[in-house]
Design an enzyme around this catalytic site. Structure first.
Site, short mmCIF file in Angstrom:
data_model
loop_
_atom_site.label_atom_id
_atom_site.label_comp_id
_atom_site.label_asym_id
_atom_site.label_seq_id
_atom_site.Cartn_x
_atom_site.Cartn_y
_atom_site.Cartn_z
N GLU A 95 0.82 -1.22 0.00
CA GLU A 95 0.00 0.00 0.00
C GLU A 95 0.85 1.26 0.00
OE1 GLU A 95 -2.56 -0.15 3.39
OE2 GLU A 95 -3.37 -2.08 2.80
N CYS A 114 3.08 8.28 1.68
CA CYS A 114 3.45 7.25 2.65
C CYS A 114 3.66 5.94 1.88
CB CYS A 114 2.29 7.13 3.64
SG CYS A 114 2.45 5.80 4.80
N CYS A 121 4.54 -7.54 7.58
CA CYS A 121 5.53 -7.16 8.60
C CYS A 121 5.59 -8.27 9.64
CB CYS A 121 5.12 -5.85 9.28
SG CYS A 121 6.33 -5.26 10.50
N CYS A 125 2.70 -6.08 15.75
CA CYS A 125 2.04 -5.22 16.73
C CYS A 125 0.52 -5.51 16.68
CB CYS A 125 2.30 -3.75 16.42
SG CYS A 125 4.06 -3.36 16.30
N CYS A 128 -2.08 -3.19 14.77
CA CYS A 128 -1.77 -2.81 13.39
C CYS A 128 -2.24 -3.88 12.42
CB CYS A 128 -0.25 -2.60 13.28
SG CYS A 128 0.36 -2.48 11.59
N GLY A 175 5.21 -2.63 6.71
CA GLY A 175 6.56 -3.13 6.91
C GLY A 175 7.41 -2.34 7.87
N SER A 207 10.36 5.54 9.65
CA SER A 207 9.72 5.26 10.93
C SER A 207 10.04 3.83 11.33
CB SER A 207 8.20 5.43 10.77
OG SER A 207 7.52 5.05 11.95
N ASN A 306 -6.44 4.21 15.12
CA ASN A 306 -7.46 3.96 14.11
C ASN A 306 -7.79 2.47 14.22
OD1 ASN A 306 -9.10 4.30 11.93
ND2 ASN A 306 -7.50 4.92 10.50
N CYS A 349 -2.45 1.74 8.31
CA CYS A 349 -1.55 0.63 7.97
C CYS A 349 -2.21 -0.72 7.66
CB CYS A 349 -0.70 0.47 9.23
SG CYS A 349 0.98 0.13 8.96
N1 SAH Z 1 6.94 -0.42 10.99
C1 SAH Z 1 7.23 0.97 11.15
C2 SAH Z 1 6.66 1.84 10.03
C3 SAH Z 1 5.30 1.46 9.53
S1 SAH Z 1 3.95 1.66 10.68
C4 SAH Z 1 6.77 1.45 12.50
O1 SAH Z 1 6.07 0.73 13.21
O2 SAH Z 1 7.16 2.56 12.87
C5 SAH Z 1 3.81 3.45 10.70
C6 SAH Z 1 3.10 4.01 11.92
O3 SAH Z 1 1.70 3.67 11.89
C7 SAH Z 1 3.65 3.47 13.23
O4 SAH Z 1 3.90 4.52 14.14
C8 SAH Z 1 2.53 2.57 13.68
O5 SAH Z 1 2.58 2.37 15.05
C9 SAH Z 1 1.31 3.31 13.20
N2 SAH Z 1 0.08 2.50 13.19
C10 SAH Z 1 -0.05 1.20 12.89
N3 SAH Z 1 -1.33 0.79 13.03
C11 SAH Z 1 -2.04 1.87 13.44
C12 SAH Z 1 -3.40 2.10 13.77
N4 SAH Z 1 -4.30 1.10 13.70
N5 SAH Z 1 -3.78 3.34 14.14
C13 SAH Z 1 -2.86 4.35 14.21
N6 SAH Z 1 -1.56 4.21 13.91
C14 SAH Z 1 -1.14 2.98 13.54
FE1 SF4 Z 2 4.28 -2.85 14.06
FE2 SF4 Z 2 4.98 -1.05 12.15
FE3 SF4 Z 2 5.05 -3.67 11.64
FE4 SF4 Z 2 2.69 -2.48 11.93
S1 SF4 Z 2 4.17 -2.08 10.31
S2 SF4 Z 2 3.32 -4.47 12.81
S3 SF4 Z 2 3.19 -0.95 13.49
S4 SF4 Z 2 6.29 -2.59 13.15
#
Ligand code: SAH
Ligand code: SF4
Length: 371
Positions: A95, A114, A121, A125, A128, A175, A207, A306, A349
């Protein structure tokens, strides 16, 4: 994989010049080809009208104009946000999102794009959508750059001629960029290249969920690129759950790496903090965050969660975010409350991708080009 043909977006200039020489063409055409492939009017090698027709055909046989096989785009926020699901040659989907910020007061219009660094990934988390879908594979430098080129090229042509510097690129799509550091760094150099898009390093942000060795490599290899750290919790007990890579590099080490980056590069580091109602938005977490952020060149971004479909969590209400932010500001910490763009089009994401799983993009495509 990107397929057997090299992508024009990642072929080095000398390799292209050697290919030309082997065909009996003048090497200077390498610059012409790269300029043409990065023009916002070019949708294929056919559009490189300053080249002989036979050369355009040979280029199409030898190189991929784009590693993206197909794209489905939807617009939201009344045309200010557009989200793309890209299908790659092997069927993996990634995406990218285009966000426009109209001119206000003294600031001119800005655009942020973005992009993804991996298909899926592995960090996992739980809040996410990308993490929930699991890991697919690493993206190549060409696949990373081609996401930017998608918005640059027709029918979008949304990024001007690349020389304006009025747009930013953030590695905040799918990712963990520092789990694919070699290819992400190569992609950044391609984006910087004045013969290609010429995007200044200061307009690019990586990030990370906290890959400490990758952050240290950024200090040495990309000291002008911005660093954002997804902290989301200030104690190891909570961060182990929210950002599981914390079990490898705990909060203390992640913050120390941020401090090293700021000290060595002189650049401000962003601490990203997704606000989850009743989970990480307590006063205790706010005070912990203030302690981590104090005394060095850091800035906290608070982002309302979100929620992903079926999530057991919801975002902290605005009043709770304001209270949390005030606790930080009272202690001298710089804080911004970020808006979540694209809620109406599932732009968090990995969400749109999850929704479209199993459906063909061709079948879904109804590209809305913003006016
Ligand atoms: N993997 C990297 C970059 C991609 S995620 C990282 O985690 O930093 C980019 C950002 O989107 C991160 O800060 C992540 O925590 C946030 N993010 C992921 N899922 C989200 C959600 N459901 N609502 C808000 N932010 C989210
Ligand atoms: Fe976590 Fe970023 Fe990977 Fe989503 S993309 S699982 S927020 S490290």
């Amino acid at each position: 994989m990107a397929g057997p043909r090299p992508a024009i977006s990642e072929i080095p200039h000398p390799a292209l010049a050697a290919w030309l020489t082997a065909r009996g063409e003048p090497a200077f055409r390498a610059g012409q080809i790269l300029a043409g492939a990065h023009r916002p009017t070019s949708a294929s090698f056919d559009d490189l009208s300053d080249l002989p027709m036979s050369l355009r055909g040979a280029l199409a046989d030898a190189f991929e104009f784009s590693t993206i096989a197909d794209t489905h785009v939807i617009s939201g926020d009344r045309g200010l946000t557009a989200k793309a699901v890209h299908e790659l040659a092997d069927g993996q989907r990634i995406e990218s999102v285009l966000m426009r910020y109209p001119a206000r007061g003294r600031s001119s219009e800005r655009t942020t794009i973005c992009i993804s660094s991996q298909a899926g990934c592995a960090v996992n988390c739980p809040f996410c959508a990308t993490g929930q879908a699991g890991f697919g594979r690493q993206l190549t430098p060409g696949e990373i750059v081609d996401q930017v080129l998608h918005w640059h090229r027709p029918p979008w042509s949304a990024l001007g001629d690349g020389s304006t510097g009025h747009y930013n690129i953030v590695f905040m799509g799918m990712g963990e960029p520092l789990n694919n550091a070699d290819r992400v760094f190569a992609a950044v150099r391609l984006l910087n290249d004045p013969e290609r898009l010429g995007i200044g390093a200061r307009h690019i942000t990586v990030s990370t969920s906290g890959v400490v060795p990758g952050m240290d490599r950024m200090i040495d290899e990309l000291p002008q690129v911005n660093l954002a750290i997804s902290l989301h919790a200030t104690t190891d007990a909570l961060r182990d759950e929210l950002v599981p890579i914390n079990r490898k590099w705990p909060v203390r080490e992640v913050v120390a790496a941020g401090r090293r980056f700021a000290a060595r590069t002189g650049r401000r580091v962003s601490l990203e903090y997704v606000m989850i109602d009743g989970v990480n938005d307590t006063d205790e977490q706010a005070l912990g965050l203030a302690a981590h952020a104090l005394g060095w060149l850091s800035h906290v971004n608070l982002i309302p969660l979100n929620p992903t479909p079926g999530s057991r969590w919801s975002g902290t209400p605005a009043a709770g975010i304001a209270r949390f932010g005030a606790l930080l500001r009272d202690r001298g910490i710089g804080v911004t409350v970020r808006d979540t763009r694209g809620r109406d089009i599932d732009a968090a994401c990995g969400q749109l991708h999850a929704q479209l799983a199993g459906r063909s993009l061709r079948e879904l495509r109804a590209v809305e080009v913003p006016a």
